[in-house]
Design an enzyme around this catalytic site. Structure first.
Site, PDB file in Angstrom:
ATOM      1  N   GLU A  66       0.850  -1.206   0.000  1.00  0.00           N
ATOM      2  CA  GLU A  66       0.000   0.000   0.000  1.00  0.00           C
ATOM      3  C   GLU A  66       0.884   1.254   0.000  1.00  0.00           C
ATOM      4  O   GLU A  66       0.570   2.246  -0.668  1.00  0.00           O
ATOM      5  CB  GLU A  66      -0.926  -0.009   1.224  1.00  0.00           C
ATOM      6  CG  GLU A  66      -1.982   1.094   1.231  1.00  0.00           C
ATOM      7  CD  GLU A  66      -2.956   1.045   0.059  1.00  0.00           C
ATOM      8  OE1 GLU A  66      -3.560  -0.016  -0.169  1.00  0.00           O
ATOM      9  OE2 GLU A  66      -3.106   2.067  -0.655  1.00  0.00           O
ATOM     10  N   GLU A  73       1.299   6.203  -7.163  1.00  0.00           N
ATOM     11  CA  GLU A  73       0.214   7.151  -7.501  1.00  0.00           C
ATOM     12  C   GLU A  73       0.737   8.586  -7.533  1.00  0.00           C
ATOM     13  O   GLU A  73       0.452   9.333  -8.471  1.00  0.00           O
ATOM     14  CB  GLU A  73      -0.896   7.053  -6.458  1.00  0.00           C
ATOM     15  CG  GLU A  73      -1.973   6.038  -6.807  1.00  0.00           C
ATOM     16  CD  GLU A  73      -3.059   5.961  -5.738  1.00  0.00           C
ATOM     17  OE1 GLU A  73      -3.733   4.940  -5.714  1.00  0.00           O
ATOM     18  OE2 GLU A  73      -3.216   6.914  -4.949  1.00  0.00           O
TER      19      GLU A  73
HETATM   20  N1  LIG Z   1      -3.211  10.128 -15.367  1.00  0.00           N
HETATM   21  C1  LIG Z   1      -4.043   9.115 -15.576  1.00  0.00           C
HETATM   22  N2  LIG Z   1      -4.193   8.603 -16.823  1.00  0.00           N
HETATM   23  C2  LIG Z   1      -5.023   7.548 -17.051  1.00  0.00           C
HETATM   24  N3  LIG Z   1      -5.763   6.925 -16.097  1.00  0.00           N
HETATM   25  C3  LIG Z   1      -5.658   7.382 -14.840  1.00  0.00           C
HETATM   26  C4  LIG Z   1      -4.808   8.488 -14.503  1.00  0.00           C
HETATM   27  N4  LIG Z   1      -4.922   8.714 -13.172  1.00  0.00           N
HETATM   28  C5  LIG Z   1      -5.778   7.793 -12.718  1.00  0.00           C
HETATM   29  N5  LIG Z   1      -6.229   6.988 -13.691  1.00  0.00           N
HETATM   30  C6  LIG Z   1      -7.182   5.861 -13.566  1.00  0.00           C
HETATM   31  O1  LIG Z   1      -8.046   6.093 -12.467  1.00  0.00           O
HETATM   32  C7  LIG Z   1      -7.853   5.091 -11.450  1.00  0.00           C
HETATM   33  C8  LIG Z   1      -7.950   5.726 -10.092  1.00  0.00           C
HETATM   34  O2  LIG Z   1      -6.909   6.661  -9.972  1.00  0.00           O
HETATM   35  P1  LIG Z   1      -6.648   7.499  -8.655  1.00  0.00           P
HETATM   36  O3  LIG Z   1      -5.439   8.329  -8.847  1.00  0.00           O
HETATM   37  O4  LIG Z   1      -7.904   8.215  -8.281  1.00  0.00           O
HETATM   38  O5  LIG Z   1      -6.294   6.370  -7.655  1.00  0.00           O
HETATM   39  P2  LIG Z   1      -7.143   5.750  -6.503  1.00  0.00           P
HETATM   40  O6  LIG Z   1      -6.843   4.280  -6.553  1.00  0.00           O
HETATM   41  O7  LIG Z   1      -8.577   6.144  -6.572  1.00  0.00           O
HETATM   42  O8  LIG Z   1      -6.430   6.348  -5.239  1.00  0.00           O
HETATM   43  P3  LIG Z   1      -6.740   7.700  -4.446  1.00  0.00           P
HETATM   44  O9  LIG Z   1      -8.232   7.750  -4.224  1.00  0.00           O
HETATM   45  O10 LIG Z   1      -5.971   7.497  -3.210  1.00  0.00           O
HETATM   46  O11 LIG Z   1      -6.199   8.822  -5.285  1.00  0.00           O
HETATM   47  C9  LIG Z   1      -6.457   4.485 -11.745  1.00  0.00           C
HETATM   48  O12 LIG Z   1      -6.311   3.176 -11.245  1.00  0.00           O
HETATM   49  C10 LIG Z   1      -6.446   4.556 -13.263  1.00  0.00           C
HETATM   50  O13 LIG Z   1      -7.179   3.471 -13.830  1.00  0.00           O
END
Ligand SMILES: Nc1ncnc2c1ncn2[C@@H]1O[C@H](COP(=O)(O)OP(=O)(O)OP(=O)(O)O)[C@@H](O)[C@H]1O
Length: 127
Positions: A66, A73
């Site tokens: 994690e 991330e």
């Molecule tokens: N820059 C990006 N380009 C393409 N897809 C993205 C991008 N950022 C996020 N994603 C997609 O959205 C999903 C969620 O991303 P996010 O950054 O919100 O992570 P999370 O798992 O929700 O964690 P957190 O809520 O802690 O930010 C990722 O797993 C990916 O599939």
């Protein structure tokens, strides 16, 4: 002396990383809560030393992945604030690694806690 202070400083950065992840990531807080429940159950059920080791390994694996997931991330958000296929691949793979460890820890939990819980239940229930 300087070597010691740089050693202690690197520890403080590592603890800051853990604290930041607990503060900002809901999933990390869920892992911490699950770890506390598992450790209380380990104590209550008086599981063997080997089983305690399995529980500690599972907890450490989930926490570590994690933390890596959070690092990935943040790095991806910095490197690719706009949407990109490779940014998605990196974040999804990092999230997948946490899922694999979480599934493993559920299996370990069933293996370690299942039999003693069944034993307690059968002792409580009338024959
Ligand atoms: N820059 C990006 N380009 C393409 N897809 C993205 C991008 N950022 C996020 N994603 C997609 O959205 C999903 C969620 O991303 P996010 O950054 O919100 O992570 P999370 O798992 O929700 O964690 P957190 O809520 O802690 O930010 C990722 O797993 C990916 O599939």
């Amino acid at each position: 002396m300087r070597a010691w202070s740089s050693f202690i400083r690197s520890f403080s950065y590592a603890f800051a990383g853990i604290a930041h992840t607990v503060k900002t990531q809901r999933n990390m807080r869920i892992h911490v809560a699950a770890a506390i429940v598992a450790l209380v159950m380990a104590w209550w059920l008086e599981i063997s030393r080997n089983d305690v080791l399995l529980v500690f390994f599972s907890i450490a694996l989930v926490f570590s992945l994690e933390l890596m997931n959070t690092a990935i991330e943040a790095t991806v958000d910095l490197a690719s604030p706009e949407r990109h296929e490779k940014a998605k691949a990196a974040k999804d793979a990092a999230a997948g690694s946490v899922l694999v460890a979480a599934v493993l820890s559920v299996i370990v939990g069933l293996y370690v806690f299942g039999p003693p819980i069944l034993q307690k239940l059968s002792a409580w229930l009338p024959a």
